[in-house]
Each structure stands twice: as C-alpha cells, then as structure tokens.
Design an enzyme around this catalytic site. Structure first.
Site, PDB file in Angstrom:
ATOM      1  N   SER A  61       0.840  -1.196   0.000  1.00 20.25           N
ATOM      2  CA  SER A  61       0.000   0.000   0.000  1.00 20.25           C
ATOM      3  C   SER A  61       0.875   1.246   0.000  1.00 20.25           C
ATOM      4  O   SER A  61       2.031   1.201   0.423  1.00 20.25           O
ATOM      5  CB  SER A  61      -0.894   0.007   1.252  1.00 20.25           C
ATOM      6  OG  SER A  61      -1.531   1.258   1.432  1.00 20.25           O
ATOM      7  N   TYR A  90      -2.117  -0.632  10.375  1.00 16.64           N
ATOM      8  CA  TYR A  90      -2.095  -0.879   8.932  1.00 16.64           C
ATOM      9  C   TYR A  90      -0.800  -0.356   8.317  1.00 16.64           C
ATOM     10  O   TYR A  90      -0.127  -1.061   7.558  1.00 16.64           O
ATOM     11  CB  TYR A  90      -3.308  -0.223   8.284  1.00 16.64           C
ATOM     12  CG  TYR A  90      -3.451  -0.524   6.810  1.00 16.64           C
ATOM     13  CD1 TYR A  90      -3.916  -1.767   6.379  1.00 16.64           C
ATOM     14  CD2 TYR A  90      -3.128   0.421   5.847  1.00 16.64           C
ATOM     15  CE1 TYR A  90      -4.063  -2.048   5.029  1.00 16.64           C
ATOM     16  CE2 TYR A  90      -3.269   0.148   4.492  1.00 16.64           C
ATOM     17  CZ  TYR A  90      -3.737  -1.094   4.100  1.00 16.64           C
ATOM     18  OH  TYR A  90      -3.869  -1.378   2.758  1.00 16.64           O
ATOM     19  N   LYS A  97       2.147  -2.652   6.494  1.00 19.70           N
ATOM     20  CA  LYS A  97       2.540  -2.519   5.093  1.00 19.70           C
ATOM     21  C   LYS A  97       4.011  -2.132   4.960  1.00 19.70           C
ATOM     22  O   LYS A  97       4.678  -2.514   3.991  1.00 19.70           O
ATOM     23  CB  LYS A  97       1.635  -1.517   4.384  1.00 19.70           C
ATOM     24  CG  LYS A  97       0.187  -1.992   4.263  1.00 19.70           C
ATOM     25  CD  LYS A  97       0.077  -3.342   3.560  1.00 19.70           C
ATOM     26  CE  LYS A  97      -1.361  -3.763   3.337  1.00 19.70           C
ATOM     27  NZ  LYS A  97      -1.472  -5.060   2.626  1.00 19.70           N
TER      28      LYS A  97
END
Length: 244
Positions: A136, A149, A153
C-alpha cells in the site's frame, strides 16, 4: 502475456473479493490454472459457482500450522500473489494489542508463511517463479488513524526486499504493488462521501482514486516474464500520491 500464463499454476490469497478477485479472474482469462485461498466460505462458493475451473480452498491465514498444511497440499506453483489483508482503522492512542496482532498476522506473517512453502517447492522443481505481495501507499506515507495498517505494510515492503535478496539466486522474483485507495465494491461505499474523500483526493496529482483493473494490470506484469529483471521493487499505483 496471454501465452505466458497458459497452463501456469498461480496461487492467490484473498482472491475471492476486491483486488484479489480481479487478479484471479484476469489470470483465469489468460489461461492460468488459478487457485484461490481465503477464509470466506460464502465468497469462495460464489466464485466457484461462477468460475467452476478456478480451484478454491478455505483456511484461516492466522493459523500458522493449518495454513502450512493446506498450502503444502496444493502442490507446486509458478506464481504467488499474496493479496489477503485487513485494515483495522484506529488512531495511535487507541490501537489495541489485539488489533495490532491481528493486522500483523494477516498482512505480514501470512505472507511469510505462504511464501516459504510456495518458494521452497519452486526451488525443488527448478521453477523460476514470481511472487507479488499487495502492499500500500501506507507503507511509505503516514495515514491518519491507520497505525497498525501502516506498520504492517511497511513490514510487507521490508519482508519482500529480503525475499528478493535470498530468492533471487534461485531465479525467483519478489515484488510489491503499492496502491492508493482502490475503488473496489467496498471502496466505493467507504469513499463515496465527498467530505471523506476530498482530503485524500487533494493529495493525488491525477485527481482520482484507482480502479481494480489498474492494480490487476500491474500485478500481471510483475508476475510475467515481461518483468524478468525486476525484483525487490515497491511499485506504486497511486496517481502520484507518493510523489508529492
């Protein structure tokens, strides 16, 4: 690339919805033997009914041993796409250990686990394979309320670079694709409110979010021999977000 994928076996985790489903269907259209692994039995059943020749397998990627057993039983693959992921939205001070551990287990540890099994069989069978991990833009830029998150990533990118380093001598490539917001079915619902989307869109020079097929095309390229000298790369599909 159509001829390249004919008869090749490709494993896709999280391949029954969103970006993963798009990748699975494109590979199927190009003649690959597609195997989709997910923990969502209803979505797997739906995919199987629509595309009977796509093989589906249900397993919870958080279960290390069961996942290893399942992936090992599936045989040998020419390519792997680690697309399964979770996004638990919590700000820094509210990020719980449960949320953090779940995010890391699915977004990072599962990639390590599945890739170890698949890559080992590639080496044993002298397959010059390709592994693509879905990362991402959040690996490169801080996003508000995305504590776990973003951390996960970033770890995906680092893990992939080590994979590229250690698997390269065996002719196996490993890369990540790093999208911005992608308008999957869920993405369209989440970002439909202009009040929510305006700030993010203002940071994307191209002025729009990504479409599923744009990510799919990038993954297909990295899986193919058109990218035969590309490994250890984090390839943004972000409309210039990371350039600003």
């Amino acid at each position: 690339m159509d001829k390249y994928f004919k008869e090749k076996r490709i494993l896709i985790t999280g391949g029954c919805q969103g970006i993963g489903r798009g990748i699975a269907l494109e590979l199927w259209r190009q003649g690959a033997h597609v195997v989709v692994l997910s923990n969502q039995p209803e979505n797997l059943e739906k995919l199987k009914k629509e595309y009977p020749t796509i093989e589906t397998t249900c397993v919870d990627l958080r279960d290390w041993d069961k996942t290893r057993e399942t992936v090992d039983s599936l045989g040998t693959f020419d390519g792997l796409v680690n697309s399964a992921g979770v996004a638990i939205i919590e700000p820094f001070f509210e990020c719980s250990p449960e949320s953090f551990d779940t995010t890391m287990a699915i977004n990072v540890r599962a990639i390590l686990n599945v890739s170890q099994i698949v890559a080992k069989k590639m080496i044993e069978n002298n397959i010059k394979g390709s592994i693509v991990n879905i990362s991402s833009q959040a690996s490169k830029a801080a996003l508000k309320d995305h504590t776990a998150y973003c951390a996960s990533k970033g770890a995906v990118d680092s893990l992939t670079r080590v994979m590229a380093l250690e698997l390269g001598p065996h002719g196996i490539r490993a890369n990540t694709v790093n999208p911005t917001v992608v308008l999957t079915e869920l993405g369209r619902k989440v970002w439909a409110d202009p009040a929510k989307s305006q700030d993010m869109l203002s940071k994307i020079p191209m002025g729009r979010f990504g479409e599923v097929q744009e990510v799919v095309n990038t993954v297909i390229f990295l899986l193919s021999d058109s990218a035969s000298m590309i490994t250890g790369v984090q390839l943004p599909v972000d409309g210039g977000f990371l350039a600003t």
